[in-house]
Structures are given as structure tokens and as C-alpha cells.
Design an enzyme around this catalytic site. Structure first.
Site, mmCIF file in Angstrom:
data_model
loop_
_atom_site.group_PDB
_atom_site.id
_atom_site.type_symbol
_atom_site.label_atom_id
_atom_site.label_comp_id
_atom_site.label_asym_id
_atom_site.label_seq_id
_atom_site.Cartn_x
_atom_site.Cartn_y
_atom_site.Cartn_z
ATOM 1 C CE LYS A 1 -128.224 -104.717 -68.461
ATOM 2 N NZ LYS A 1 -127.944 -105.605 -69.424
ATOM 3 N NE ARG B 1 -126.583 -106.189 -77.231
ATOM 4 C CZ ARG B 1 -127.082 -106.355 -76.176
ATOM 5 N NH1 ARG B 1 -128.400 -106.064 -75.968
ATOM 6 N NH2 ARG B 1 -126.329 -106.733 -75.328
ATOM 7 C CE1 TYR C 1 -156.315 -83.606 -71.503
ATOM 8 C CE2 TYR C 1 -155.064 -85.535 -70.358
ATOM 9 C CZ TYR C 1 -155.317 -84.199 -70.605
ATOM 10 O OH TYR C 1 -154.591 -83.174 -69.844
ATOM 11 C CG MET D 1 -147.343 -86.062 -67.929
ATOM 12 S SD MET D 1 -146.786 -84.178 -68.288
ATOM 13 C CE MET D 1 -146.972 -84.094 -70.008
HETATM 14 C C1 LIG Z 1 -128.110 -107.068 -69.298
HETATM 15 C C2 LIG Z 1 -126.793 -107.928 -69.500
HETATM 16 C C3 LIG Z 1 -126.897 -109.188 -68.775
HETATM 17 C C4 LIG Z 1 -127.868 -109.553 -67.600
HETATM 18 O O1 LIG Z 1 -129.020 -110.244 -68.390
HETATM 19 P P1 LIG Z 1 -130.204 -110.467 -67.364
HETATM 20 O O2 LIG Z 1 -131.034 -111.434 -68.397
HETATM 21 O O3 LIG Z 1 -131.050 -109.575 -66.968
HETATM 22 O O4 LIG Z 1 -129.402 -111.503 -66.201
HETATM 23 C C5 LIG Z 1 -125.697 -109.991 -69.019
HETATM 24 N N1 LIG Z 1 -125.039 -109.547 -69.990
HETATM 25 C C6 LIG Z 1 -124.916 -108.525 -70.648
HETATM 26 C C7 LIG Z 1 -123.826 -108.320 -71.714
HETATM 27 C C8 LIG Z 1 -125.949 -107.745 -70.577
HETATM 28 O O5 LIG Z 1 -126.020 -106.381 -71.224
#
Ligand SMILES: *Cc1c(COP(=O)(O)O)cnc(C)c1O
Length: 819
Positions: free
Chosen positions: A489, A586, A714, A763
């Protein structure tokens, strides 16, 4: 001296093993350990080596690639493949080593054995450059220095060779003795002893003693006293010694190291007189490697003058392939450093791993192989290109074109690099993956420049070997049969999209997971065929999800109903994943909703629950272990309710990275690896055992000298009461280097010095206080690497590595390295 000829029955004799031979006279030339890279199957012997995966699992694949010769430890395969030669042994790895030992015995060539924590490969390659005019050299290909790599390297020795240069690396005690037997070096080089790879040893001393075992029988040992302080130096192996040091008495006592322009000028006392040499490098590691080579040349009897002339001509060793974005949507694999058949095979394997474009082109220079007939050589190359499904060959060099008819793909030939460059405007390169591979003297750097998009001066480098190493680290921690899902992701935690997924698909992970449908669609369009879970499937993306065969996470009854609405009545068993809320609060189903969920699912023939999962909130933190335990129990309980109602058992999974490290009981049917792949694990002290995957670099644009009291940036927030020197670098908050790093909070490395920011981060730019430090425009500034780590950056601004990684913006170019 003649080269030994090995028939399969002779090899069986050497290994003193039980056999089942189909054709005892089969000649074996190649030893193969990976069914994916096979050159000449009929003369190859496949060793079913086991690491995490049992090598026997790949026999089928090797058979399908026409391999008919196998060394195995499980007899049952003999029955399955009747037209094959089988050698049955107790230990496949030991047999590979034994064969190499026997091969080595046929040759009495001079041999250099190199070990140490760092620099082995560079020192080996440089000695090759330095000595190639005097010897016919055989050397380890790339960094083949392991229990498996060393025997494969030694197997290459043939009767033409007059010098062998081999490196040996170990990761635990009792490994070196075997490697010493295989290499049998007469000359030993200890590069250095660092902190790297300390996990297999109880102390630095133990590590040193183990490494020195390579040199048990050497005539000459080349070393630095700085790295052997742990032991009495009388105990050093070797009949003769040659030492080098820049800090203490030594045969080569280096007294000055002066960087001049891009070079480095070294002076030393040797045999009571002052001598000097020039190295065409100035970074710390290259200087040390250069000193080792200098010492080696002198120890081998070259005069200081000869050594100086040769060292000055050393050239950069880039052992790495670079994958980057090219013109017209092409992907470029740049390997303009060498052209020999073994590195070509590695490069073609990597080309073959790329799925993002259906078309594959190779731009190749002539190859020079000692002792091989040209017709044989180019036939082998033509076969290799056909096997790796290369669509087009662009051959450069008059020699290569003579063998044009051997190549069955589309071909074009050019006399030399200049002729190609002249013709370039008329050539078509579009939506394809292009491997640029040429011997150094062909200057293919110019070709890759033409093909590559301009690389901005701020680059995120991603080391794919380190990433594969980290994957292997977690594989070694999970129980046999447990599947592995990798979280890619958020652009794979900032590191890339299909580039990472290709690697994971090649290494056969079981699942990928992305946050949004878009990310999954991009992977499908780049040819990724692994199953992909989408964690936040939006209703508006359901059609696209279904079209691309992505698997949604279902976390509520609402989303389940709307997904069912989107799914056609004629679909059957569409894979979905059920998320249980075990304490994160969540997304996910609560226990009390399970009845209702089960009711819906039971009747939904169109769906198949592929997995049931939950997420741990604090798997890496000991103070919450009680809570983690409760989460695991609650998850199992809830999942079991659902399983009972479904009547079949989907995969269960809950462990993220630190869950894998700390909760073996939480592995269940699958684990979800995230940040560990990128080199971080809060459950490991200093991420021990993991390798650094990413390096972020930028460059100095301008240097200014300020008077006392002047200010920087700045709002005048950077004050210099005593004046000083500043460097402006090309990275700012729009690149992901946040304002929180301003005013001295963040630091970068310039020419080996850690220097603080001054003033606010802009920036697109940042100013650094480099008072007292040598630097000039164009110098590199390292934002993070293995020394100045992401962990440090995260702690500087009070965040976690995840945020540092994912903040690096898309405008920062990614370059991928592969060895
Ligand atoms: C991101 C995520 C992981 C991985 O977590 P890490 O701590 O990066 O290993 C596992 N399960 C879910 C549902 C996640 O969103």
C-alpha cells in the site's frame, strides 16, 4: 593441463552416492541451483538445495525446462521422472561443496582468497582490473561469496586460468572451514571487520576468529592491525604477513590522505622510504579499498611506481543493474559496466522479471570470453535471449554482426556505439523494457543517457537485493506452510509500484495488499498476476475491482451488501476478505455482528471468503503484550464462530511485521509483512538482521560565506552570529523533507560529515550549515542511508519511520538497483 570432463557417473563417484542413471555418459558442464536460470539444460546438473523452500519443489519446473540431471535427497522423485539421471545424497549443499573441492584439486593456479565485513567484492574487482594484464584470471561472479556461491565460483576454473580471485562471506560460526577447503587460497586478504552481520556471532572476536579460518594454510596474509586487535597477533595464520595501516606501525604505513578534486592522493612509508599513489576516488570506502589493493600489489612484488601507475587507472565498479524510467514510457535496465556471459544471464533474468511491458529489447555489445569459441559463445547467447523471450536485439560491434543469423528475434546491428547514436533519432523505442548491457570500452553510458528520462538531482535509491534479503529474513521466521502477504500500500511505503511487485512476484510471495483499488489496478496493468487484496474498497470502484480481479476487504454489512449489488448474478465464488475488529477500533466486524454476517454469506453463493483477518495494535511493544494476547484470542474466537456458520475454513491471519518477529503463535495461516520488507521492525533491537533498502540523496546547488550576524532563509530564522559557510541543497518540503527538520533539527551527510540544517526548510530547497567543511556545488548530500538512518530522522522530528518513508513525494525520482 587439460580440463577434466565430468560425466554424470563420474560425479556420482565423486559424491560417493546412490544413483539411478538414465544415461550414465551425460556430460555435465553447468551446476544449477535455480530452475529459473538455466543456460544449457542438457549439460546442466540441478541441485535441489533447500533454504526456506524445499529445492525439491522446483524439480518439476526444472524438468519442464529440459533439465534431466538432478542431485536430490528425497528418493521419491526417481519414480516420477523415468528419463532422468538422479544422484541421491544425504546433504545436497555438502555435495555441491564436495564437487567443487574435487574440481579445485585439478588445478594448481595461484589463488587469492578475500574475506572481511565490507569491500570484498570491490577489492576483488579492482584486483582483477589491476592484475588482468599479467594473468588469466577467474573470479567470483558478482558477489558470489556464500556457502553456495563459493562452490559455483570455483567450478568455473579451467586450465587456461593462471590466477583465481575468490571472495568468501559467512554469517555464522563453523561456515568458513568448508569455504577454505573449496578455495584453498595461497594468498589471503582480510578487508576489514565491522559491525555488519554480527547476529550469527556472540562477539566481534568470535567473528574475527571464524573469518581467519579462510587463511589457515596461506603463504601470505595481507591485513591491517587495526582490525585484528581482539587477538594476539602471533596467532594470525599465514607463513608471511603484509600489513597496512593509516593509524599504526605497518609494512605500508599510510601517513597522509589528501583529497584533490575528485581524486585522493595517498602517501606512505614503505621499506623505509616515502612512496605515493593516486586513487581516482575520494569516498571513505573507496579509499580504504584502494589501500588494500595498494598493499596487495606491493606484497605481490610490484614496485611502488608500477603500483601507482596501475592504481591511478582503477575504474568505478558498479556491480549493480539500475532500473529507471525511460523515454516514451519505457523501463531501462542499465548495466553498462560489464559484458560476460554470467552477468548477462543475471541481467536477462532481471529483464525477465519485469512484467510492465510485453515487449523486451536488449542492446548488447560484443562479449569477450577467454577460452571459448566465438560460435559457441554467440550460440549460447542466442539461446539465452530466446529462452528469456527477448523480442529485439540491437547488437553493437562488427564482430557480433557476423553471427546475426543465430538470433531468431528481430535484430539490428551497428558497427560501434557512435553509429548507434547517429541512428538513434530514427529508431523506435516505445512502451518496452530495454536492457542496456555492454563492456566498459563500448561506453554504453551514453546510450542509457539517451534512453533515460532526465534524472533530477534528488533521487531515492532502492536496493532490491536488500529488499529480497529482508523478505528472506521473515521467511526464515515463519513456520513451514504459513503463507505470506506483502503490504504494498501507499506506493509500497514510498518505494515504488510494479518495480516492487515484480520482485515479490518473482520471489513467489502468496498475496499482495493495497489500500485503494487504483493501486491494485496499476499493478494489474503492469502485469502482476498475484492475488491482490484491497483494504479500502470504495463503492465507486467496485466495477473496476471486479474487472481487474482484485479482492475487496469487507468490513461492514453495508459494504457487503453494496458489493453484492455490484457483482453480477452469474459470478460464482468471488474472493473476499472479512475484517474482524479485535481491538483496533478502526474498521471491521464486531463479534455481535457475526450472526448477521454469517447469515448473509451462507446464502451468497457468488462470494467465497478467502480469508478472515484482524490487525494487531501494538505487536512490537512489550508493555501491551497482555492486550496483544487478548486480541489474538478474541480474533480466533470470532473467526471460529464465522467458520462454523460458513462450513468451510478460510485463511486466518493477524500478524504484521513485528507480529511475525514477536508472536510465533500469531502466524496462523498467513502473515502480513509490511515495514519489515523496507528494513524496519520495532521488535528488533536496531533492526538487527535487516538490511537498509533506501537511500535518499540530493545535491549542493550553491555555497555561500556569511558575515557575522547575517541570517539565512525565510523570516530570518537561521541566525549566524559568528558568520560561516552554508550549502543550499535541492530538496524541500514539497519533496517530503518537512519543515519540522528546519533550524538544526535535521541533519544531512556531506562528504562524510553530518551537518545541520539552518533556517526554515523551503518548498524546494534546504540550507545546511557547513562551516569548516570542504564542499562545492555538485557535491552529494545524503538525506538518509545506512549510517544516517531513517530511524534517526524519525526520532529527530518525533515521528515513526512509516511517515518519513511515505512522505517522500512522487516528484523524487526512484532508481532501483539489483545485483
Ligand atoms: C499496513 C498494514 C500491515 C503491515 O504493518 P507493518 O507494521 O508495516 O508490518 C498489516 N496489516 C494491515 C491491515 C495493514 O494495514
Amino acid at each position: 593441463m587439460l580440463n577434466p570432463i565430468y560425466t554424470i557417473s563420474k560425479i556420482a563417484d565423486i559424491l560417493n552416492a546412490e544413483v539411478k542413471l538414465f544415461d550414465a555418459q551425460t556430460i555435465i558442464q553447468y551446476l544449477v541451483i535455480d530452475s529459473r536460470s538455466v543456460l544449457v539444460p542438457e549439460n546442466s546438473l540441478f541441485f535441489a538445495l533447500s533454504s526456506h523452500r524445499d529445492g525439491h519443489e522446483f524439480i518439476k519446473d526444472a524438468y519442464s525446462k529440459d533439465i534431466r540431471n538432478f542431485v536430490i535427497s528425497e528418493k521419491k522423485y526417481i519414480e516420477q521422472y523415468t528419463d532422468c539421471n538422479f544422484i541421491v545424497v544425504d546433504n545436497v549443499l555438502k555435495s555441491l561443496q564436495k564437487l567443487a573441492i574435487e574440481h579445485r584439486k585439478h588445478f594448481d593456479l595461484k589463488t587469492i582468497g578475500i574475506t572481511g565485513s565490507n569491500g570484498k567484492t570491490i577489492v576483488k574487482e579492482w584486483l582483477y582490473q589491476l592484475l588482468a594484464t599479467d594473468f588469466d584470471i577467474v573470479r567470483s561472479p558478482k558477489s558470489y561469496n556464500s556457502q553456495i556461491g563459493v562452490p559455483l565460483s570455483v567450478w568455473q576454473i579451467d586450465s587456461n586460468n593462471t590466477l583465481g580471485i575468490f571472495e568468501a562471506g559467512i554469517s555464522a560460526v563453523n561456515e568458513m572451514e568448508d569455504l577454505a577447503k573449496i578455495i584453498q587460497p595461497q594468498i589471503g586478504i582480510l578487508t576489514n571487520i565491522g559491525e555488519a552481520h554480527a547476529e550469527g556471532f556472540s562477539s566481534k572476536k568470535e567473528k574475527l576468529i571464524e573469518k581467519l579460518k579462510l587463511f589457515k594454510d596461506v603463504e601470505l596474509l595481507i591485513y591491517s592491525p587495526e582490525y585484528v586487535t581482539e587477538i594476539n597477533f602471533k596467532k594470525l595464520p599465514g607463513k608471511k604477513h603484509f600489513s597496512w595501516s593509516s593509524r599504526q606501525a605497518a609494512d605500508l604505513r599510510i601517513i597522509a590522505v589528501e583529497p584533490i578534486e575528485g581524486n585522493c592522493y595517498l602517501r606512505a612509508i614503505y621499506q623505509d622510504r616515502e612512496i605515493e599513489c593516486m586513487l581516482p576516488f575520494k569516498d571513505k570506502a573507496s579509499i580504504e579499498n584502494g589501500m588494500i589493493c595498494w598493499a596487495t600489489l606491493l606484497a605481490l612484488g610490484y614496485s611502488p611506481e608500477q603500483a601507482d601507475t596501475r592504481l591511478e587507472k582503477l575504474s568505478h565498479v558498479s556491480m549493480r543493474l539500475e532500473l529507471k524510467n525511460g523515454i516514451n514510457q519505457c523501463s531501462i535496465i542499465d548495466d553498462s559496466y560489464s559484458a560476460d556471459i554470467s552477468s548477462l544471464a543475471i541481467a536477462l533474468d532481471f529483464l525477465n522479471q519485469q512484467n510492465q511491458h510485453p515487449k523486451k529489447t536488449v542492446i548488447l555489445s560484443e562479449l569477450f570470453e577467454t577460452g571459448q569459441d566465438d560460435l559457441d559463445l554467440y550460440t549460447e547467447i542466442a539461446d539465452l535471449l530466446a529462452q528469456k523471450k527477448v523480442n529485439r536485439l540491437i547488437g553493437i560491434g562488427t564482430h557480433l554482426s557476423r553471427y546475426a543469423e543465430l538470433f531468431k528475434c528481430e535484430t539490428q546491428f551497428f558497427e560501434d556505439t557512435n553509429a548507434f547514436i547517429e541512428a538513434f533519432p530514427g529508431l523506435q523505442f516505445n512502451h518496452e523494457t530495454i536492457l542496456v548491457k555492454g563492456a566498459r570500452r563500448f561506453g554504453f553510458g551514453r546510450i542509457s543517457k539517451l534512453l533515460t528520462q532526465k534524472i533530477h538531482d534528488t533521487v531515492l535509491e532502492i536496493d532490491l537485493n536488500a529488499m529480497a534479503g529482508n523478505l528472506q529474513f521473515y521467511r526464515s521466521k515463519i513456520k513451514p506452510g504459513v503463507k505470506i502477504m506483502v503490504m504494498v500500500k501507499a506506493f509500497s511505503y514510498g518505494s515504488g509500484s510494479f518495480e516492487i511487485a515484480n520482485l515479490l512476484q518473482f520471489h513467489k510471495v502468496d498475496y499482495l495488499a493495497v489500500a485503494y483499488a487504483d493501486e491494485g489496478i496499476a499493478l494489474r496493468k503492469a502485469g502482476i498476476t498475484l492475488p491482490i487484496m484491497v483494504m479500502s474498497p470504495e463503492e465507486s470502484a467496485f466495477d473496476a475491482i471486479i474487472k481487474h480481479n482484485l479482492e475487496p476487504e469487507i468490513y461492514s454489512l453495508e459494504i457487503l451488501n453494496s458489493f453484492l449489488n455490484a457483482l453480477s448474478d452469474y459470478r460464482f465464488d468471488y474472493p473476499i476478505h472479512i475484517k474482524i475488529d479485535s481491538g483496533m477500533h478502526r474498521l471491521g466486524f464486531d463479534q455481535k455482528e457475526i450472526d448477521q454476517l454469517a447469515e448473509l454469506l451462507k446464502d451468497a453463493q457468488r462470494l467465497k471468503v478467502q480469508s478472515i483477518f484482524s490487525h494487531l495494535v501494538a505487536s512490537g511493544e512489550a508493555e501491551h503484550d497482555g492486550f496483544t494476547q487478548k486480541q489474538i484470542e478474541k480474533f480466533k474466537e470470532t473467526a471460529n464462530l464465522l467458520i462454523a456458520a460458513l462450513g468451510y475454513k478460510p485463511l486466518l491471519h493477524i500478524a504484521n511485521t513485528s507480529g511475525i518477529s514477536r508472536w510465533p503463535d500469531g502466524q496462523m495461516d498467513m502473515v502480513r509483512l509490511g515495514i519489515g520488507l523496507y528494513g524496519f521492525d520495532s521488535a528488533l533491537v536496531h533492526n538487527r538482521g535487516l538490511q537498509t533498502v533506501m537511500v535518499l540523496k540530493t545535491t549542493v546547488t550553491q555555497i555561500k560565506t556569511l558575515e557575522p550576524g547575517e541570517t539565512v532563509g525565510y523570516s530570518r530564522s537561521g541566525v549566524m552570529p559568528d558568520g560561516g559557510k552554508i550549502a543550499t541543497v535541492k530538496i524541500g518540503y514539497a519533496d517530503g523533507y518537512g519543515r519540522a527538520f528546519g533550524n538544526g533539527v535535521g541533519k544531512m551527510l556531506i562528504n562524510g560529515h553530518l551537518v545541520p540544517t539552518i533556517g526554515s526548510i523551503c518548498m524546494d530547497m534546504t540550507m545546511l550549515d557547513i562551516t569548516g567543511i570542504d564542499a562545492k556545488p555538485g557535491d552529494e548530500a545524503i538525506v538518509f542511508n545506512h549510517e544516517h538512518t531513517i530511524m534517526q530522522l524519525a526520532s529527530d522530528i518525533n515521528t515513526i519511520p512509516y511517515e518519513i518513508l511515505t512522505n517522500i513525494s512522487q516528484r523524487v525520482k526512484r532508481v532501483y538497483f539489483y545485483e
